[in-house]
Write an enzyme that holds these catalytic residues in place. Structure first.
Site, PDB file in Angstrom:
ATOM      1  N   PRO A 136      36.333  31.326  98.895  1.00  0.00           N
ATOM      2  CG  PRO A 136      37.235  33.455  98.579  1.00  0.00           C
ATOM      3  CD  PRO A 136      37.085  32.373  99.583  1.00  0.00           C
ATOM      4  CD  GLU A 162      45.165  38.069 102.021  1.00  0.00           C
ATOM      5  OE1 GLU A 162      44.763  37.774 100.885  1.00  0.00           O
ATOM      6  OE2 GLU A 162      44.684  38.992 102.700  1.00  0.00           O
ATOM      7  CG  ASP A 184      12.018  26.397 100.984  1.00  0.00           C
ATOM      8  OD1 ASP A 184      11.105  27.147 101.320  1.00  0.00           O
ATOM      9  OD2 ASP A 184      12.728  25.756 101.765  1.00  0.00           O
TER      10      ASP A 184
HETATM   11  N1  ADE Z   1      35.566  33.119 102.734  1.00  0.00           N
HETATM   12  C1  ADE Z   1      35.802  34.292 102.128  1.00  0.00           C
HETATM   13  N2  ADE Z   1      34.963  34.487 101.114  1.00  0.00           N
HETATM   14  C2  ADE Z   1      34.132  33.397 101.077  1.00  0.00           C
HETATM   15  C3  ADE Z   1      33.051  33.009 100.240  1.00  0.00           C
HETATM   16  N3  ADE Z   1      32.630  33.750  99.224  1.00  0.00           N
HETATM   17  N4  ADE Z   1      32.458  31.815 100.503  1.00  0.00           N
HETATM   18  C4  ADE Z   1      32.891  31.042 101.510  1.00  0.00           C
HETATM   19  N5  ADE Z   1      33.898  31.358 102.329  1.00  0.00           N
HETATM   20  C5  ADE Z   1      34.524  32.528 102.114  1.00  0.00           C
END
Ligand code: ADE
Length: 253
Positions: A88, A115, A168
């Protein structure tokens, strides 16, 4: 193209590439997906793959050594390729990034669990960090599956109608226009007349206008980044005028 996925859950990835367009791309030899499990590179009776973080706190990190050995084995199994870590914290995945990655002959995908991964390993081994959206998943696997799907369908010959990839959403920075098809129960009720007219130029114009209008209504952030030509601006202005008139009529003033 070949994707090598480093994951503690290879079954997740294998199952996700079985079906649909990606499954067909694999059958046609356009896409190869291989999985590498860090647990196979762990030592000891328990084949441990997690470790507590320095500084304490909740959660565990992936243990460095099995991961490093696993990455090295995956790398050595083919030609040089960038290592993408799904996290993330990464740059947001867009169709432009997908296109860039889809053009490579090979890609290594690293899925985190727990984590995450020791920062030193990221600094030493990872070429790019990618997030599939602003939410937290329990691991990188769904992100890798999303990426492989988006990349797989762009491989030459993966889609039956090559044109459909060009139409697309996002291919030209806009959302897709609405689509309608034959229905025995619904007939042509609610289908815009222009689509039944057989006038291909008018249909193309209508579709472009709907793409512009939908993007304006739903994703103004995308539109703000685009430099529209004169014709597009005129189409959008007409769409906006119609939309505002319809809203006023519905509001009764
Ligand atoms: N791993 C955990 N959350 C993620 C996300 N939002 N995008 C990619 N990999 C992740």
């Amino acid at each position: 193209m070949r994707c090598d996925v480093i994951t503690l859950f290879p079954e997740f990835i294998r199952q996700s590439v079985e079906i649909g367009v990606v499954g067909r791309a694999r059958e046609r030899g356009l896409l190869q997906v291989e999985c590498w499990n860090p647990r196979d590179y762990a030592s000891g009776n328990y084949r441990r793959v997690d470790e507590r973080p320095f500084g304490g706190g909740p959660g565990m990190l992936m243990l460095i050594e099995p991961l490093r050995a696993c990455i090295a084995a995956a790398r050595a199994a083919g030609e040089a390729a960038p290592l993408v870590y799904l996290t993330p914290q990464g740059e947001r995945l867009t169709q432009a990034v997908v296109r860039e990655l889809a053009a490579l002959p090979r890609l290594l995908l690293l899925c985190g669990r727990y984590e995450g991964i020791d920062e030193r390993l990221i600094a030493a081994a990872v070429d790019r960090e990618i997030s599939i959206g602003d939410y937290v998943l329990s691991g990188g696997e769904p992100g890798a599956a999303v990426l492989i799907d988006a990349i797989g369908r762009l491989q030459d010959g993966a889609l039956n109608d090559a044109q459909s990839a060009l139409q697309d959403s996002f291919e030209d920075g806009l959302l897709d226009c609405p689509h309608y098809t034959r229905s025995e129960s619904l007939g042509t009720a609610g289908v815009p007349d222009v689509l039944l007219s057989g006038d291909h130029a008018a249909i193309a114009r209508w579709r472009r206008q709907q793409s512009l209008g939908r993007t304006w209504l739903r994703r103004p952030d995308l539109l703000a980044r685009m430099a529209l030509g004169k014709e597009d601006r005129a189409l959008l202005q007409a769409f906006m005028a119609d939309w505002k008139a319809a809203r006023s009529a519905a509001d009764g003033h």
